[in-house]
Design an enzyme around this catalytic site. Structure first.
Site, PDB file in Angstrom:
ATOM      1  N   GLN A 289      14.067  53.918   0.208  1.00  0.00           N
ATOM      2  CA  GLN A 289      12.650  53.767   0.557  1.00  0.00           C
ATOM      3  C   GLN A 289      11.936  55.101   0.386  1.00  0.00           C
ATOM      4  OE1 GLN A 289      12.276  52.073   4.602  1.00  0.00           O
ATOM      5  NE2 GLN A 289      11.804  50.133   3.591  1.00  0.00           N
TER       6      GLN A 289
ATOM      7  N   TYR B  50       1.181  51.634   6.550  1.00  0.00           N
ATOM      8  CA  TYR B  50       1.428  53.021   6.127  1.00  0.00           C
ATOM      9  C   TYR B  50       0.499  53.380   4.954  1.00  0.00           C
ATOM     10  CZ  TYR B  50       5.294  52.400   9.311  1.00  0.00           C
ATOM     11  OH  TYR B  50       6.023  52.135  10.437  1.00  0.00           O
TER      12      TYR B  50
ATOM     13  N   CYS C  20      16.800  42.130  21.378  1.00  0.00           N
ATOM     14  CA  CYS C  20      16.406  42.833  22.608  1.00  0.00           C
ATOM     15  C   CYS C  20      15.692  44.149  22.315  1.00  0.00           C
ATOM     16  CB  CYS C  20      17.627  43.091  23.491  1.00  0.00           C
ATOM     17  SG  CYS C  20      18.766  44.330  22.811  1.00  0.00           S
TER      18      CYS C  20
ATOM     19  N   CYS D 111      18.522  49.765  19.158  1.00  0.00           N
ATOM     20  CA  CYS D 111      18.182  50.025  17.745  1.00  0.00           C
ATOM     21  C   CYS D 111      16.825  50.721  17.704  1.00  0.00           C
ATOM     22  CB  CYS D 111      18.242  48.742  16.933  1.00  0.00           C
ATOM     23  SG  CYS D 111      17.356  47.340  17.632  1.00  0.00           S
TER      24      CYS D 111
HETATM   25  C1  LIG Z   1      15.688  50.822  14.329  1.00  0.00           C
HETATM   26  C2  LIG Z   1      14.736  50.286  13.307  1.00  0.00           C
HETATM   27  C3  LIG Z   1      14.118  51.166  12.430  1.00  0.00           C
HETATM   28  C4  LIG Z   1      13.285  50.679  11.415  1.00  0.00           C
HETATM   29  N1  LIG Z   1      12.825  51.533  10.453  1.00  0.00           N
HETATM   30  C5  LIG Z   1      12.259  51.032   9.328  1.00  0.00           C
HETATM   31  C6  LIG Z   1      12.096  51.828   8.171  1.00  0.00           C
HETATM   32  O1  LIG Z   1      12.538  52.981   8.108  1.00  0.00           O
HETATM   33  N2  LIG Z   1      11.479  51.268   7.109  1.00  0.00           N
HETATM   34  C7  LIG Z   1      11.051  49.978   7.112  1.00  0.00           C
HETATM   35  O2  LIG Z   1      10.489  49.529   6.111  1.00  0.00           O
HETATM   36  N3  LIG Z   1      11.252  49.178   8.173  1.00  0.00           N
HETATM   37  C8  LIG Z   1      11.886  49.664   9.259  1.00  0.00           C
HETATM   38  N4  LIG Z   1      12.244  48.814  10.282  1.00  0.00           N
HETATM   39  C9  LIG Z   1      11.984  47.361  10.142  1.00  0.00           C
HETATM   40  C10 LIG Z   1      13.212  46.667   9.514  1.00  0.00           C
HETATM   41  O3  LIG Z   1      13.346  46.994   8.158  1.00  0.00           O
HETATM   42  C11 LIG Z   1      13.101  45.140   9.623  1.00  0.00           C
HETATM   43  O4  LIG Z   1      11.950  44.724   8.956  1.00  0.00           O
HETATM   44  C12 LIG Z   1      13.069  44.683  11.068  1.00  0.00           C
HETATM   45  O5  LIG Z   1      14.212  45.170  11.738  1.00  0.00           O
HETATM   46  C13 LIG Z   1      13.002  43.158  11.181  1.00  0.00           C
HETATM   47  O6  LIG Z   1      14.077  42.582  10.540  1.00  0.00           O
HETATM   48  P1  LIG Z   1      15.354  41.956  11.337  1.00  0.00           P
HETATM   49  O7  LIG Z   1      14.808  40.929  12.256  1.00  0.00           O
HETATM   50  O8  LIG Z   1      16.227  41.411  10.241  1.00  0.00           O
HETATM   51  O9  LIG Z   1      15.970  43.093  12.070  1.00  0.00           O
HETATM   52  C14 LIG Z   1      13.025  49.288  11.328  1.00  0.00           C
HETATM   53  C15 LIG Z   1      13.616  48.415  12.248  1.00  0.00           C
HETATM   54  C16 LIG Z   1      14.483  48.889  13.210  1.00  0.00           C
HETATM   55  C17 LIG Z   1      15.142  47.917  14.143  1.00  0.00           C
HETATM   56  S1  SF4 Z   2      20.606  45.120  17.002  1.00  0.00           S
HETATM   57 FE1  SF4 Z   2      19.030  45.824  18.432  1.00  0.00          FE
HETATM   58  S2  SF4 Z   2      17.951  43.963  18.958  1.00  0.00           S
HETATM   59 FE2  SF4 Z   2      19.871  43.292  18.079  1.00  0.00          FE
HETATM   60  S3  SF4 Z   2      21.245  43.041  19.837  1.00  0.00           S
HETATM   61 FE3  SF4 Z   2      21.535  45.108  19.024  1.00  0.00          FE
HETATM   62  S4  SF4 Z   2      20.191  46.411  20.273  1.00  0.00           S
HETATM   63 FE4  SF4 Z   2      19.511  44.274  20.557  1.00  0.00          FE
END
Ligand SMILES: Cc1cc2nc3c(=O)[nH]c(=O)nc-3n(C[C@H](O)[C@H](O)[C@H](O)COP(=O)(O)O)c2cc1C
Ligand code: SF4
Ligand SMILES: Cc1cc2nc3c(=O)[nH]c(=O)nc-3n(C[C@H](O)[C@H](O)[C@H](O)COP(=O)(O)OP(=O)(O)OC[C@H]3O[C@@H](n4cnc5c(N)ncnc54)[C@H](O)[C@@H]3O)c2cc1C
Length: 654
Positions: free
Chosen positions: A104, A176, A352, A356
């Site tokens: 990225q 952004y 939760c 993360c």
């Molecule tokens: C700890 C954390 C850091 C993130 N940092 C970024 C990032 O650097 N760039 C980005 O585009 N999205 C970032 N996101 C968003 C994730 O790419 C993703 O869209 C988000 O976790 C939702 O997807 P999921 O439900 O599969 O986790 C971040 C998410 C988390 C949990």
């Molecule tokens: S990845 Fe993050 S949101 Fe998912 S269970 Fe672990 S701490 Fe909770």
């Protein structure tokens, strides 16, 4: 269920020059695992675990393309050649497992969280439009700066190509910098980069063209965007579809990665890492609309935490690939388990947000409350099997005890867990009863499965006493007896109608029409009980010993909860401590002035005053002189995260 059960998810796909073995993507996420701004051993170990576990494609986290892009204290930078060796090592390792790797490229524009030295940085954007969430007033970029930043994206892409990555992703999502150019409510320029759709998409299109010119055809260029910024002044789906159409017509972008939300507002930022109250796959319709309109390969991301759901998204044509990011933070082997018929062994993410994105906002390395090895790969490694099998007794079937039992049994010990209640889960059973928190109960399902797989003997309905311990004659005892509600002393405690949070949740209280919730911890419990009682028709005043309700919990979870409390008419009283109560009033004290804050016409006072550790079994094993290890809330009441981490440590230590 096996690969055959997920035929779409496990079919290969080609994006430009890159062919992937499956459709499972770890989208970019900040880990705070970098080594002085570069990729080092910890981050490599972290991503290697996901690659080894079967991910099809990994995106590295946002990395800064320009000196004006520093937005946190320890960012990863790709604005000099110093970044190449770290990315090259990562690429070699990730490719070694058959997984694609894309970097990225990032500029936050006005989305400035912090600086490297604590001073307020100067931020830049399309126009001088203030940012609501971070209270930042940016400077408009000059045409010269725009040209310099565009070239910086291209130069960074060349570095990624030199490092051996498969491509780069321009982060235009979540409000952004590139999204600031897109948004007519932020971009008020009157030059070639503002006004018409053509002009507002020009910044993104120029970046893509510059990257393509510098890297050639054999390099993937993706664009991450929010299909809907879900903010009062954000870009909506209709506007985004027009923008995607225009961008796609240049035929430079190989894929769109579709998410939702915006960093610029509290309401929009919730969608950056959507908490458990957002529906599984709720962003898929956004992906589908963009895919249908442009015909460009589309990745969709948002609460897809199980292969069944991702399969459905792809099979129904809503997207070509699925971001399953927290799914793999929580279980790096998710993909392989689904592929090899072990889908029921997947430790599903429960949304939760605690360890993360919660750790990220607090400035700590990434982890997971259910998987403490996440982000600590070098520290824990694979469990070492024991040569001297011991009999381990675990007392307490909450998250801490369950994790300890699984971890000890996994190493080959003979492990028996004893729980006083008829069901496993400890306080997590109560946590799942709060409104919008039912998915928290997934931690019980997941840990129960971990224990089954490890071969733990489970005994429910047994209150462990000295006799029980003597009968078992364990070589070591793991004490994970948790905690119970704390009832502080205060004036009038016996006069007023006072109940605690557990009694309300267990249906053992009979709260009157008008209640005051006295919340000392400012965590999920006070906020959740206030919501529960308001939903049940009570008049609720939430008195918080802190700055705001939910002060100690992850901000997206808190902010959304505060929004719901506002809608329900809950009166929120911050900065107060509980002082006393009588038949119809609750007496509070302002934290700063110590002046009285009186709530009149109160029927019931609900205590959310934290917990008191249950130490009876600890005292017993100490007296009996047995080897013992303490885990979780029985040491000091905290959260499931510490209980599970300490459970793992104890299971590895015995
Ligand atoms: C700890 C954390 C850091 C993130 N940092 C970024 C990032 O650097 N760039 C980005 O585009 N999205 C970032 N996101 C968003 C994730 O790419 C993703 O869209 C988000 O976790 C939702 O997807 P999921 O439900 O599969 O986790 C971040 C998410 C988390 C949990
Ligand atoms: S990845 Fe993050 S949101 Fe998912 S269970 Fe672990 S701490 Fe909770
Ligand atoms: C309503 C509520 C909401 C919460 N929400 C969250 C949240 O969203 N996120 C979060 O991280 N944390 C949350 N917590 C806190 C979290 O649940 C606890 O920190 C965690 O459960 C502690 O785990 P533990 O295993 O140490 O103890 P516990 O979960 O308390 O488990 C201890 C177990 O030991 C058993 N036990 C005790 N004595 C004996 C004995 N003598 N013999 C046999 N068994 C015994 C008990 O019955 C109990 O089942 C919440 C807590 C509550 C009450």
């Amino acid at each position: 269920m096996s690969q055959a059960a997920f035929p779409h998810l496990f079919s290969p796909i080609t994006i430009g020059p890159l062919t992937l073995r499956n459709r499972i993507v770890s989208t970019g996420h900040e880990t705070h695992l970098n080594d002085k701004g570069q990729i080092g051993d910890r981050m490599i170990a972290y991503h290697e675990a996901r690659a080894r576990g079967g991910a099809g494609l990994i995106m590295t986290e946002v990395a800064l393309v320009h000196s004006s892009a520093v937005f946190v204290a320890d960012p990863i930078r790709v604005d000099t050649d110093a970044c190449i060796p770290g990315y090259a090592r990562l690429a070699e390792v990730v490719h070694g497992h058959g997984t694609g790797l894309i970097a990225q490229l990032f500029h936050p524009g006005r989305e400035m969280l912090a600086s490297e030295d604590g001073t307020a940085p100067v931020s830049y954007s399309a126009s001088a439009t203030p940012n609501e969430r971070f209270h930042v007033m940016p400077r408009p970029m000059t045409p010269e700066m725009i040209a310099e930043v565009i070239a910086a994206y291209g130069d960074a892409a060349v570095r990624m190509q030199k490092a051996g990555l498969d491509g780069v992703e321009i982060v235009a999502s979540h409000g952004y910098l590139p999204a600031q150019f897109l948004n007519p409510q932020v971009n008020h320029r009157e030059d070639d980069y503002g006004g018409s759709l053509d002009n507002r998409t020009r910044f993104i299109r120029d970046i893509a063209v510059d990257i393509r010119a510098k890297t050639g055809a054999d390099f993937v260029i993706g664009l991450r965007l929010s299909g809907n910024e879900l903010s009062h002044d954000g870009v909506d789906l209709e506007e985004m579809l027009c923008a995607c159409d225009r961008i796609a017509s240049d035929a430079v972008i190989d894929y769109f990665s579709v998410a939702a939300g915006s960093s610029a507002t509290l309401a929009g930022s919730v969608h950056i890492a959507p908490p458990m109250f957002e529906e599984v796959g709720y962003t898929a319709p956004l992906g589908q609309a963009i895919r249908d309109r442009t015909g460009v390969t589309t990745i969709v991301t948002g609460r897809l935490n199980q292969p069944q759901d991702a399969e459905q998204v792809i099979a129904s044509g809503q997207a070509d690939l699925c971001g399953m990011t927290r799914a793999m933070i929580c279980d790096p082997d998710m993909a392989d388990k689904a592929r090899s018929g072990r889908a029921e062994d997947i430790r599903a993410c429960i949304g939760c947000n605690q360890a993360c994105i919660g750790h990220f906002h607090d400035g700590y390395p990434i982890s997971c409350i259910q998987n403490p090895v996440s982000g600590r790969e070098l520290q824990f490694g694979a469990p070492a099997l024991v040569s001297d099998k011991r009999r381990i007794m675990v007392v307490g079937g909450g998250p801490g005890g369950m994790k300890a039992a699984a971890a000890a049994a996994e190493r080959g010990h003979e492990v028996a867990l004893f729980e006083r209640d008829a069901q496993l889960g400890g306080q997590a059973r109560l946590a799942q009863l709060l409104p919008h928190r039912a998915e928290f109960g997934g931690i019980i399902t997941n840990l129960t499965r971990e224990m089954e797989l490890a071969g733990v003997e489970v005994h429910k309905g047994i209150d462990v006493t000295e006799n029980a311990i003597r009968t078992i004659a364990p070589d070591a005892v793991i004490v994970a007896t948790g905690a119970t509600p704390r009832w502080p002393d205060f004036e009038g405690r016996d006069e007023a109608h006072v109940v605690d949070a557990w009694q309300v949740l267990q249906g053992q209280a009979n709260p009157g029409k008008s209640v005051v919730v006295a919340d000392w911890r400012a965590d999920w419990i006070g906020i959740g009980l206030a919501e529960r009682l308001a939903l049940n028709g009570h008049r609720v005043r939430l008195a918080v010993n802190g700055y705001m309700p939910g002060q100690t919990i992850q901000m997206y979870v808190r902010d959304a909860s505060i929004g719901r409390l506002h809608e329900l008419g809950v009166e929120m009283l911050p900065y107060v401590r509980l002082f006393g109560a009588d038949g119809d009033s609750v007496y509070l004290q302002h934290l700063m002035s110590n002046e009285a804050v009186i709530c009149e016409e109160v029927d019931t006072l609900v205590l959310c005053q934290g917990h008191t550790p249950s130490t009876a079994v600890e005292d017993l094993v100490r007296r009996m002189g047995l080897e013992h290890h303490l885990v979780g809330d029985c040491i000091a009441p905290r959260t499931a995260e510490e209980a599970v981490l300490e459970g793992l440590r104890a299971g590895r230590a015995v």
